[in-house]
Design an enzyme around this catalytic site. Structure first.
Site, PDB file in Angstrom:
ATOM      1  N   GLU A  10      44.075  41.366  36.171  1.00 42.11           N
ATOM      2  CA  GLU A  10      43.317  41.983  36.857  1.00 42.11           C
ATOM      3  C   GLU A  10      41.925  42.731  35.941  1.00 42.11           C
ATOM      4  OE1 GLU A  10      43.046  46.373  39.624  1.00 42.11           O
ATOM      5  OE2 GLU A  10      45.157  45.508  38.879  1.00 42.11           O
ATOM      6  N   LYS A  46      45.390  44.605  44.997  1.00 42.40           N
ATOM      7  CA  LYS A  46      46.532  45.371  45.628  1.00 42.40           C
ATOM      8  C   LYS A  46      46.952  44.297  46.602  1.00 42.40           C
ATOM      9  CE  LYS A  46      47.796  49.065  44.208  1.00 42.40           C
ATOM     10  NZ  LYS A  46      47.966  48.715  42.952  1.00 42.40           N
TER      11      LYS A  46
END
Length: 435
Positions: free
Chosen positions: A235, A251
């Protein structure tokens, strides 16, 4: 001023291994590796920064102001990290949970030696260089012989313990859900720590194996004094290039499968899962709100929403949000306005962080913080410190944490299983030494 040189690299993959091996004994080291993951925002395939010329190390008190002064004073490349608990500098919050890692809250350094690899071109930049030092080091790096396999580490068995039992985890997630049902929050990221005490690790070998089995786009190996981070992060937290800001929150998670058909189905199901998409959309909206504080009016845009990205261990939903920075904001103020990243907090952000602090057992520290760099032009790029093993060599303490977003649709048992999926790479690396 930095002395610069450019070299052609015939085998970039081999050279990366040689370069990191050559640097592994340095006192200060930050290694960033994209693992050739396709990413149009990536500036370099790999970066190595070593040997501090200057440095800043601080607690949370006025931490971002101190970093701003340091970054503007050096006006050079600086590398380091931001711990999650810098939230206490941006908001009226505290961190009172158990902490055995004892990392400083913020640590950056100005490297004497810098290596920037892009495809088959290597740019080398040195401060205070002696005659022919660049050529000498380049020759030395190329002469390093890389073993075909990382050697086994001969040491006593490592016992990996959990700070929370499964029963306690399920109970705390249920408490989190009560906050959500009362309307205190919409979503919060709840994490748990796994740890090992009184151990001696070879962090370089641990990172090499972790990176090998994960192959993520934001891998990093950090060594500052006795503090180590072996990070296999998928990420990006935030990037600044000129006036353009990019943030890419993750997410939504699904396991990979060795059966190609099942694996494709898992990815497709993830893209259509209402609960997973709602997690991502809420955080994308939070990031949009954070960026709007420092962005030109009307410039905040969602470039990609809930896009499936596949990594070795998991499939993930990633959104990409962009913005144009207003002229009055300095680079560090972008970080201060958006930190901690929404994917590791929740919504509303401050309420989520307060509830997280009450329910979690461990101070997060560098976990769910960020590792990255600033350029001399005040551009920057930072990852999110997840899927990572942290190690304090002096205290002989190793730790990794995992978590997930809790929403109204969450099932505590399913959330626990998702944590175990995320923990698999770290367990695989350390587990060979466990009981």
């Amino acid at each position: 001023m930095r002395t610069k040189a450019i070299f052609d690299i015939s085998d970039p993959l081999l050279f990366k291994q040689q370069l990191l091996s050559w640097a592994s004994s340095c006192e200060e080291l930050v290694w960033l590796d994209s693992n050739k993951y396709p990413d149009k925002y990536q500036q370099y395939d790999a970066i190595l920064a070593i040997n501090a010329f200057t440095a800043i190390k601080t607690d949370t008190v006025e931490a971002f102001d101190k970093l701003k002064e340091y970054q503007q004073t050096t006006a050079d490349w600086i590398f380091g990290y931001l711990s999650y608990d810098l939230k206490n500098d941006t908001e009226k919050l505290t961190s009172k949970n158990h902490d055995s890692l004892k990392f400083p809250e913020l640590y950056f350094f100005q490297p004497q030696k810098l290596f920037l690899l892009k495809e088959n071109k290597l740019e080398v930049q040195y401060l205070r260089m002696v005659d022919d030092e660049i050529d000498f080091d380049f020759t030395e790096i190329n002469e390093i012989v890389i073993a075909e396999k990382v050697p086994e580490i001969q040491q006593k068995t490592i016992s990996i313990q959990s700070r929370l039992s499964k029963e306690d985890y399920l109970y705390k997630v249920t408490e989190m859900l009560q906050h959500i049902h009362r309307g205190d929050i919409y979503e919060a990221n709840f994490c748990q720590e796994f740890y090992a005490e009184n151990i001696v690790l070879n962090p370089f070998h641990i990172f090499t194996e972790l990176n090998e089995i994960s192959n993520p786009p934001f891998a990093s190996f950090l060594k500052l004094e006795d503090y180590y981070a072996m990070c296999a992060s998928p990420e990006r937290y935030i990037q600044k290039k000129g006036d353009t800001i990019i943030s890419q929150p993750i997410k939504g998670t699904a396991a990979r499968n060795t059966d190609p058909k099942i694996d494709v189905d898992n990815a497709q199901n993830l893209s259509e899962d209402i609960k997973e998409r709602s997690e991502n959309i809420m955080i994308a909206d939070l990031v949009r709100n954070d960026l709007s504080k420092i962005a030109k009016k009307g410039s905040v845009k969602v470039e990609r929403l809930c896009e499936v990205h596949s990594f070795k261990q998991v499939h993930q939903l990633i959104s990409t949000i962009s913005a144009e920075l207003r002229e009055e904001f300095a680079a560090v103020e972008v970080l201060k306005s958006t930190f901690p990243m929404g994917s590791m907090t929740g919504a509303p952000k401050i309420s989520a962080m307060q509830i997280i602090e009450d329910l979690e057992e461990t101070k997060r520290g560098l976990y769910s913080g960020a590792i990255g760099y600033f350029t001399p032009e005040a551009d920057f790029d930072f990852n999110v410190v997840i899927r990572s093993i942290l190690y304090n060599e002096d205290r002989k303490y190793a730790s990794f944490s995992v978590g997930g977003a809790i929403t109204a649709q969450s099932n505590p048992e399913s959330e626990y299983e998702e944590c175990m999926v995320k923990a698999s790479a770290m367990r695989q690396v350390l587990g060979k030494f466990s009981d």
